[in-house]
Design a protein around this motif. Structure first.
Motif, short mmCIF file in Angstrom:
data_model
loop_
_atom_site.label_atom_id
_atom_site.label_comp_id
_atom_site.label_asym_id
_atom_site.label_seq_id
_atom_site.Cartn_x
_atom_site.Cartn_y
_atom_site.Cartn_z
N SER A 64 45.22 27.61 0.27
CA SER A 64 45.22 27.41 -1.18
C SER A 64 43.98 26.62 -1.60
CB SER A 64 46.48 26.66 -1.61
OG SER A 64 46.44 25.32 -1.15
N GLY A 65 43.53 26.86 -2.81
CA GLY A 65 42.36 26.15 -3.32
C GLY A 65 42.70 24.82 -3.96
N ASN A 66 43.98 24.42 -3.90
CA ASN A 66 44.37 23.17 -4.51
C ASN A 66 43.79 21.99 -3.74
OD1 ASN A 66 46.02 24.48 -6.45
ND2 ASN A 66 47.61 24.71 -4.90
N SER A 67 43.36 20.98 -4.46
CA SER A 67 42.80 19.80 -3.80
C SER A 67 43.88 19.01 -3.08
CB SER A 67 42.10 18.91 -4.83
OG SER A 67 43.01 18.51 -5.84
N VAL A 68 45.09 19.05 -3.60
CA VAL A 68 46.23 18.37 -2.96
C VAL A 68 47.12 19.44 -2.33
CG1 VAL A 68 48.21 16.86 -3.30
CG2 VAL A 68 46.14 16.53 -4.68
#
Length: 417
Positions: A64-68
Motif C-alpha cells: 500500500s502507498g499509505n505512509s502508516v
C-alpha cells in the motif's frame, strides 16, 4: 438529336464505372483495416486479462502507498480463553488495524456466544467494523496441522472482508503486547512492506527423526472432539523436492506472502501443506518451508518472531509461563510481544500500567483515544485521527530491535539458512 445520344451516354458511363470501382476499393480497405484493428484489440485484451483456473501467476497485491501501515491480527484461543482473548484484543486494538478472533470448538457454545456478543456490542467495534469473530469455529490442536489450517482460514477471511492491510500477525489469547499499537505502526512505517518476520532454520536436528519421518493423523481434521494425534507404524523419507525448515509458530507475514500461500500459483504451498498434514507440530514448519523454498520470497525473511519467550534449555514442547520475575527481561528484549501468560496473571497489570498506559478494561490510549474523555466510543474523533500516531518509549525499544536485525552483518546469511 438521335445521333448525339450514344456520345452523351459514353460521357457519364465511364465516370460511373470508375466511381463504383473506387467505392468498392475503399470499402474493401475499410473492412481490412477494421478487421486488423479488431484483432489487435482482441489480442491485447487476451494478453492483459488475468487468467483463471490455470497455472499462471496471478497478480499479487502491491504494498500500500499509505505512509502508516495497517496490520491484520488473528487472536485465537480455546476452552476457557474467552476473557483472556477479550483483554488481549483491547490491548492490541487500534482503529487502523483489522482483527479476527477465534475460539475453537473445544470452547463451549456459551463461551463462544459470549465472545460474539462482546464483539457485536462494543460500540467502537460496531462503528468501525474492523473486528470480526470467526463464528464457524474450527477444532485446533497444536500438535497437528489444524492450527495451520485455522491460520490460513483467518487470513483468507481478512483478505476477503478487511480491505487493505500490509502485514498479518498470528497471536494466541496467552500472548500480550509490550508496546502500544501507535508504537508498532510508527516503527513499521519506515520498514519495507515485503519483509516477513519469521524465525527459521534448516538445521532441523532431532526433529527429523521425531517429527519429519513419523506419519501422524490429527483427529481435529475429522472429529468434533479434541484428542491426541494417532501415529502410523511406518516412517517416511524426508522430501527431496524441497528443503525442510523449522522455527517459531508465531510470525509477522507480508500481505504478498499470505496471498501466495492462499493462491499458490506455482502449487508449492499446496504440496507442502499436504506433506505437513501428517507432520507433528506443523505450525513450526509449514510457513517456514514454503517461504524458504519460494524463489521470490526467500530473500524477504527476517529471522525473528518478534516475541519474548522463556524456554527451557533444551526447549520443551511449551515455554515457561511468564511472571513478574520476567518483567525486566521482557522490557530489555525490545520485543513487541511476549508469551506465555497464565489467565489473570498479575504481571499483565504491570504491563498495562507501565508500558501501555491502559486502565482496567479499557483501550490503550493514543491520539485516536483518550482515557480522560468520558465518551468511550468517540466515533467522530476516531475517524478524524485514525492516521495520527502518538509513539512512546515502546517505539524507541522496538526501533532498536528492528534496526539491529536489519543492520546485522549476518542478516543476509540468516535468510533461509
Amino acid at each position: 438529336m438521335e445521333t448525339n445520344k450514344p456520345q452523351t451516354k459514353k460521357k457519364w458511363f465511364l465516370p460511373l464505372v470508375f466511381s463504383v470501382l473506387l467505392s468498392c476499393l475503399l470499402i474493401f480497405v475499410s473492412i481490412l483495416v477494421s478487421s486488423n484493428s479488431s484483432w489487435q484489440l482482441y489480442g491485447t485484451r487476451v494478453k492483459t486479462e488475468v487468467p483463471r483456473f490455470v497455472e499462471s501467476k496471478l497478480k499479487v497485491s502491491t504494498a500500500s502507498g499509505n505512509s502508516v501501515p495497517r496490520i491484520a491480527y488473528l487472536i485465537s484461543g480455546s476452552m476457557g480463553d474467552g476473557e483472556s482473548l477479550k483483554r488481549t484484543l483491547k490491548a492490541l486494538y487500534h482503529p487502523r488495524n483489522q482483527y479476527a478472533v477465534h475460539l475453537d470448538l473445544e470452547a463451549s457454545a456459551e463461551e463462544r456466544l459470549d465472545l460474539a456478543n462482546f464483539v457485536r456490542n462494543e460500540p467502537l467495534f460496531a462503528k468501525l467494523g474492523n473486528v470480526r469473530m470467526i463464528v464457524k469455529a474450527n477444532l485446533v490442536t497444536y500438535r497437528g496441522p489444524t492450527m495451520v489450517t485455522n491460520t490460513l482460514h483467518a487470513a483468507a477471511i481478512l483478505l476477503e472482508e478487511s480491505g487493505d492491510w500490509d502485514w498479518f500477525i498470528n497471536l494466541s489469547a496467552s500472548d500480550y503486547p509490550l508496546v502500544t499499537q501507535d508504537d508498532m505502526l510508527h516503527t513499521f512505517s519506515s520498514i519495507p512492506r515485503n519483509l516477513n518476520f519469521i524465525e527459521h532454520t534448516s538445521d532441523i536436528g532431532w526433529k527429523e527423526q521425531q517429527r519429519a519421518r513419523p506419519v501422524i493423523i490429527d483427529p481435529g481434521l475429522y472429529s468434533l472432539h479434541k484428542s491426541d494425534v494417532f501415529w502410523a507404524s511406518e516412517k517416511r523419507d524426508v522430501p527431496s523436492q524441497y528443503k525442510l525448515f523449522t522455527g517459531s509458530a508465531w510470525m509477522m507475514l507480508s500481505r504478498q506472502f499470505v496471498e501466495y500461500c492462499l493462491w499458490g500459483w506455482d502449487n508449492l504451498p499446496r504440496i507442502v501443506l499436504m506433506y505437513y498434514a501428517n507432520f507433528l507440530s506443523s505450525p513450526e514448519g509449514y510457513f517456514h518451508t514454503v517461504i524458504c523454498n519460494a524463489e521470490e520470497f526467500r530473500n524477504t525473511t527476517v529471522n525473528h518472531d518478534l516475541h519474548f519467550i522463556s524456554w527451557d534449555n533444551p526447549p520443551k514442547q511449551h515455554p515457561h509461563f511468564l511472571t513478574a520475575n520476567d518483567y525486566q527481561r521482557m522490557v530489555d528484549s525490545n520485543a513487541p510481544f511476549a508469551r506465555k501468560f497464565g489467565r489473570n496473571e498479575t504481571v499483565l497489570d504491570k504491563i498495562d500500567t507501565e508500558l501501555l498506559g491502559r486502565n482496567a478494561d479499557g483501550f490503550v490510549p493514543g491520539t485516536w483515544f483518550s482515557q480522560t474523555n468520558p465518551n468511550r466510543t468517540f466515533p467522530n474523533h476516531v475517524l478524524k485521527n485514525i492516521t495520527r500516531l502518538k509513539p512512546g518509549p515502546g517505539a524507541e525499544r522496538l526501533r532498536r530491535l528492528i534496526n539491529g536485525l536489519l543492520s546485522a552483518e549476518d542478516f543476509h546469511a540468516n535468510q533461509c539458512s
